[in-house]
Design a protein around this motif. Structure first.
Motif, PDB file in Angstrom:
ATOM      1  N   ALA A 188      -2.600   2.036  -3.358  1.00 38.95           N
ATOM      2  CA  ALA A 188      -1.143   2.067  -3.540  1.00 38.95           C
ATOM      3  C   ALA A 188      -0.570   3.377  -3.026  1.00 38.95           C
ATOM      4  CB  ALA A 188      -0.801   1.881  -5.015  1.00 38.95           C
ATOM      5  N   GLY A 189      -1.245   4.492  -3.328  1.00 43.70           N
ATOM      6  CA  GLY A 189      -0.761   5.782  -2.866  1.00 43.70           C
ATOM      7  C   GLY A 189      -0.812   5.923  -1.356  1.00 43.70           C
ATOM      8  N   VAL A 190      -1.939   5.522  -0.760  1.00 39.82           N
ATOM      9  CA  VAL A 190      -2.098   5.627   0.696  1.00 39.82           C
ATOM     10  C   VAL A 190      -1.108   4.727   1.411  1.00 39.82           C
ATOM     11  CG1 VAL A 190      -3.669   5.192   2.614  1.00 39.82           C
ATOM     12  CG2 VAL A 190      -4.517   6.311   0.548  1.00 39.82           C
ATOM     13  N   ALA A 191      -0.919   3.507   0.915  1.00 40.37           N
ATOM     14  CA  ALA A 191      -0.002   2.565   1.544  1.00 40.37           C
ATOM     15  C   ALA A 191       1.427   3.099   1.544  1.00 40.37           C
ATOM     16  CB  ALA A 191      -0.066   1.217   0.828  1.00 40.37           C
ATOM     17  N   THR A 192       1.803   3.802   0.486  1.00 39.29           N
ATOM     18  CA  THR A 192       3.148   4.372   0.420  1.00 39.29           C
ATOM     19  C   THR A 192       3.308   5.506   1.429  1.00 39.29           C
ATOM     20  OG1 THR A 192       3.273   3.799  -1.930  1.00 39.29           O
ATOM     21  CG2 THR A 192       4.868   5.397  -1.104  1.00 39.29           C
ATOM     22  N   LEU A 193       2.260   6.310   1.603  1.00 40.97           N
ATOM     23  CA  LEU A 193       2.315   7.405   2.567  1.00 40.97           C
ATOM     24  C   LEU A 193       2.405   6.895   4.007  1.00 40.97           C
ATOM     25  CD1 LEU A 193      -0.305   9.936   1.134  1.00 40.97           C
ATOM     26  CD2 LEU A 193       2.181  10.192   1.199  1.00 40.97           C
ATOM     27  N   VAL A 194       1.742   5.781   4.281  1.00 41.96           N
ATOM     28  CA  VAL A 194       1.747   5.222   5.642  1.00 41.96           C
ATOM     29  C   VAL A 194       3.152   4.808   6.049  1.00 41.96           C
ATOM     30  CG1 VAL A 194       0.956   3.284   7.048  1.00 41.96           C
ATOM     31  CG2 VAL A 194      -0.672   4.529   5.613  1.00 41.96           C
ATOM     32  N   GLY A 195       3.875   4.229   5.128  1.00 41.47           N
ATOM     33  CA  GLY A 195       5.231   3.777   5.434  1.00 41.47           C
ATOM     34  C   GLY A 195       5.266   2.394   6.044  1.00 41.47           C
ATOM     35  N   LEU A 196       6.416   1.758   5.964  1.00 40.24           N
ATOM     36  CA  LEU A 196       6.584   0.396   6.477  1.00 40.24           C
ATOM     37  C   LEU A 196       6.635   0.390   8.008  1.00 40.24           C
ATOM     38  CD1 LEU A 196       9.291  -0.797   3.942  1.00 40.24           C
ATOM     39  CD2 LEU A 196       6.876  -1.406   3.948  1.00 40.24           C
ATOM     40  N   PRO A 197       6.122  -0.671   8.646  1.00 46.31           N
ATOM     41  CA  PRO A 197       5.482  -1.849   8.049  1.00 46.31           C
ATOM     42  C   PRO A 197       3.971  -1.689   7.838  1.00 46.31           C
ATOM     43  CG  PRO A 197       5.711  -2.194  10.386  1.00 46.31           C
ATOM     44  CD  PRO A 197       6.300  -0.833  10.107  1.00 46.31           C
ATOM     45  N   GLY A 198       3.436  -0.477   8.158  1.00 49.80           N
ATOM     46  CA  GLY A 198       2.000  -0.265   7.973  1.00 49.80           C
ATOM     47  C   GLY A 198       1.549  -0.448   6.537  1.00 49.80           C
ATOM     48  N   THR A 199       2.476  -0.242   5.595  1.00 47.12           N
ATOM     49  CA  THR A 199       2.147  -0.445   4.179  1.00 47.12           C
ATOM     50  C   THR A 199       1.576  -1.827   3.941  1.00 47.12           C
ATOM     51  OG1 THR A 199       3.851   1.093   3.447  1.00 47.12           O
ATOM     52  CG2 THR A 199       3.147  -0.567   1.868  1.00 47.12           C
ATOM     53  N   PHE A 200       2.184  -2.829   4.570  1.00 47.79           N
ATOM     54  CA  PHE A 200       1.728  -4.209   4.364  1.00 47.79           C
ATOM     55  C   PHE A 200       0.301  -4.396   4.877  1.00 47.79           C
ATOM     56  CE2 PHE A 200       6.463  -5.108   5.119  1.00 47.79           C
ATOM     57  CZ  PHE A 200       6.759  -4.893   3.779  1.00 47.79           C
ATOM     58  N   ALA A 201      -0.023  -3.784   5.994  1.00 52.30           N
ATOM     59  CA  ALA A 201      -1.372  -3.910   6.545  1.00 52.30           C
ATOM     60  C   ALA A 201      -2.397  -3.265   5.628  1.00 52.30           C
ATOM     61  CB  ALA A 201      -1.431  -3.275   7.941  1.00 52.30           C
ATOM     62  N   VAL A 202      -2.076  -2.083   5.116  1.00 52.05           N
ATOM     63  CA  VAL A 202      -3.006  -1.395   4.212  1.00 52.05           C
ATOM     64  C   VAL A 202      -3.229  -2.210   2.948  1.00 52.05           C
ATOM     65  CG1 VAL A 202      -3.343   0.664   2.789  1.00 52.05           C
ATOM     66  CG2 VAL A 202      -2.407   0.888   5.095  1.00 52.05           C
ATOM     67  N   MET A 203      -2.172  -2.752   2.381  1.00 53.87           N
ATOM     68  CA  MET A 203      -2.302  -3.537   1.163  1.00 53.87           C
ATOM     69  C   MET A 203      -3.060  -4.830   1.398  1.00 53.87           C
ATOM     70  SD  MET A 203      -0.946  -1.623  -1.103  1.00 53.87           S
ATOM     71  CE  MET A 203      -1.067  -2.801  -2.438  1.00 53.87           C
ATOM     72  N   CYS A 204      -2.846  -5.450   2.558  1.00 56.24           N
ATOM     73  CA  CYS A 204      -3.536  -6.699   2.883  1.00 56.24           C
ATOM     74  C   CYS A 204      -5.031  -6.476   3.068  1.00 56.24           C
ATOM     75  CB  CYS A 204      -2.920  -7.311   4.141  1.00 56.24           C
ATOM     76  SG  CYS A 204      -3.802  -8.755   4.772  1.00 56.24           S
ATOM     77  N   LEU A 205      -5.370  -5.491   3.908  1.00 53.80           N
ATOM     78  CA  LEU A 205      -6.768  -5.292   4.261  1.00 53.80           C
ATOM     79  C   LEU A 205      -7.549  -4.520   3.196  1.00 53.80           C
ATOM     80  CD1 LEU A 205      -6.279  -4.453   8.052  1.00 53.80           C
ATOM     81  CD2 LEU A 205      -6.886  -6.661   7.013  1.00 53.80           C
ATOM     82  N   ALA A 206      -6.998  -3.375   2.779  1.00 60.72           N
ATOM     83  CA  ALA A 206      -7.715  -2.554   1.796  1.00 60.72           C
ATOM     84  C   ALA A 206      -7.545  -3.108   0.381  1.00 60.72           C
ATOM     85  CB  ALA A 206      -7.217  -1.113   1.856  1.00 60.72           C
ATOM     86  N   GLY A 207      -6.313  -3.508   0.042  1.00 63.84           N
ATOM     87  CA  GLY A 207      -6.077  -4.030  -1.294  1.00 63.84           C
ATOM     88  C   GLY A 207      -6.730  -5.380  -1.525  1.00 63.84           C
ATOM     89  N   GLY A 208      -6.370  -6.356  -0.700  1.00 57.94           N
ATOM     90  CA  GLY A 208      -6.977  -7.679  -0.840  1.00 57.94           C
ATOM     91  C   GLY A 208      -8.468  -7.661  -0.588  1.00 57.94           C
ATOM     92  N   GLY A 209      -8.897  -6.849   0.385  1.00 51.92           N
ATOM     93  CA  GLY A 209     -10.336  -6.740   0.658  1.00 51.92           C
ATOM     94  C   GLY A 209     -11.084  -6.120  -0.503  1.00 51.92           C
ATOM     95  N   GLY A 210     -10.472  -5.116  -1.154  1.00 48.36           N
ATOM     96  CA  GLY A 210     -11.112  -4.518  -2.323  1.00 48.36           C
ATOM     97  C   GLY A 210     -11.296  -5.512  -3.447  1.00 48.36           C
ATOM     98  N   MET A 211     -10.294  -6.361  -3.652  1.00 54.01           N
ATOM     99  CA  MET A 211     -10.419  -7.409  -4.667  1.00 54.01           C
ATOM    100  C   MET A 211     -11.536  -8.393  -4.318  1.00 54.01           C
ATOM    101  SD  MET A 211      -8.275  -7.143  -7.222  1.00 54.01           S
ATOM    102  CE  MET A 211      -6.733  -6.372  -7.708  1.00 54.01           C
ATOM    103  N   ALA A 212     -11.670  -8.715  -3.031  1.00 58.01           N
ATOM    104  CA  ALA A 212     -12.737  -9.622  -2.608  1.00 58.01           C
ATOM    105  C   ALA A 212     -14.111  -9.018  -2.889  1.00 58.01           C
ATOM    106  CB  ALA A 212     -12.585  -9.939  -1.121  1.00 58.01           C
ATOM    107  N   VAL A 213     -14.243  -7.723  -2.650  1.00 55.41           N
ATOM    108  CA  VAL A 213     -15.497  -7.035  -2.988  1.00 55.41           C
ATOM    109  C   VAL A 213     -15.735  -7.101  -4.495  1.00 55.41           C
ATOM    110  CG1 VAL A 213     -16.662  -4.799  -3.026  1.00 55.41           C
ATOM    111  CG2 VAL A 213     -15.418  -5.515  -0.984  1.00 55.41           C
ATOM    112  N   GLY A 214     -14.647  -6.997  -5.280  1.00 59.66           N
ATOM    113  CA  GLY A 214     -14.773  -7.117  -6.724  1.00 59.66           C
ATOM    114  C   GLY A 214     -15.311  -8.476  -7.150  1.00 59.66           C
ATOM    115  N   VAL A 215     -14.872  -9.541  -6.473  1.00 61.85           N
ATOM    116  CA  VAL A 215     -15.393 -10.880  -6.774  1.00 61.85           C
ATOM    117  C   VAL A 215     -16.905 -10.911  -6.555  1.00 61.85           C
ATOM    118  CG1 VAL A 215     -15.344 -13.312  -6.118  1.00 61.85           C
ATOM    119  CG2 VAL A 215     -13.225 -12.003  -6.163  1.00 61.85           C
ATOM    120  N   LEU A 216     -17.339 -10.374  -5.425  1.00 64.36           N
ATOM    121  CA  LEU A 216     -18.767 -10.368  -5.109  1.00 64.36           C
ATOM    122  C   LEU A 216     -19.551  -9.537  -6.117  1.00 64.36           C
ATOM    123  CD1 LEU A 216     -21.079 -11.103  -3.195  1.00 64.36           C
ATOM    124  CD2 LEU A 216     -20.482  -9.090  -1.820  1.00 64.36           C
TER     125      LEU A 216
END
Length: 229
Positions: A183-211
């Motif tokens: 969340a912190g890094v995505a805010t620093l990146v700024g839009l629209p890069g924020t969406f990419a960081v949240m999609c890849l790092a955020g959603g990907g991190g959750m996927a790793v959590g499932v595994l």
């Protein structure tokens, strides 16, 4: 002849006496069985929660990212609608899942699970009110979008850390730390890069959590089968 008093059985002669030595192995087995029952009955299945949020963040932020190429101010309303619906589904599912899994318990454990589940709902409602206040105060649209994203993602991270601390779940706590950092890094990146960081790092991190949760559950079942054998 004076009758002799009956002999009093020695405390060590049988397990039925009050002073019989405690079977430590049996006591340990009882404690482990209780722990297993509480964990499997009371606590939420991390795989379900992680999978829901992985889908919500990957798909939701993916849609926002894909539709932001012409500028954030030109993004279609339906993209925000899809994103909002997915996030709402994640919050509602987390609350209902926590309440349902605690419904068969009494006492402190049940209250803890119920309060934890409702904390998701209350936190996100309060976040929406806060973001609305920022918008009314004249914060630019890009600032409102960054605040909305950062606050919501931070809530998810904090609540996962709280859940990990409550239930001594290291995987859940570590994932909460990861989400807060994202969340912190995505805010620093700024839009629209924020969406990419949240999609890849955020959603990907959750996927790793499932595994990770799946592997942990398999190891736990294998350990219990080995103990029974």
């Amino acid at each position: 002849m004076t009758p002799q008093p009956a002999e009093t059985p020695d405390a060590a002669d049988g397990p039925g006496t009050p002073d019989a030595p405690l079977d430590l192995a049996a006591a340990r087995a009882i404690i482990e069985a209780q722990r297993t029952r509480v964990r499997t009955t009371a606590y939420t299945d991390d795989r379900v929660i992680f999978a829901i949020w992985s889908t919500a963040w990957t798909v939701g932020y993916g849609v926002l990212w894909a539709t932001s190429r012409d500028g954030v101010d030109r993004m279609p309303g339906w993209a925000w609608g899809v994103f909002g619906a997915l996030i709402l589904a994640g919050v509602v599912t987390t609350v209902l899942h926590s309440l349902r899994r605690m419904s068969g318990l009494d006492g402190v454990s049940r209250r803890t699970g119920a309060l934890y589940g409702w904390s998701w709902f209350v936190s996100f409602v309060a976040a929406q009110v806060l973001i609305g206040g920022l918008a009314r105060a004249g914060l630019p649209d890009e600032g409102v979008a960054l605040a909305a994203n950062g606050i919501s993602a931070l809530i998810v991270g904090i609540l996962y850390m709280a859940g990990g601390a409550l239930w001594q779940d290291r995987a859940q706590f570590v994932l909460g730390v990861w989400m807060a950092l994202v969340a912190g890094v995505a805010t620093l990146v700024g839009l629209p890069g924020t969406f990419a960081v949240m999609c890849l790092a955020g959603g990907g991190g959750m996927a790793v959590g499932v595994l990770a949760a799946h592997v942990a559950q398999r190891r736990g079942r294998a350990a219990r089968r080995g103990a029974v054998a």
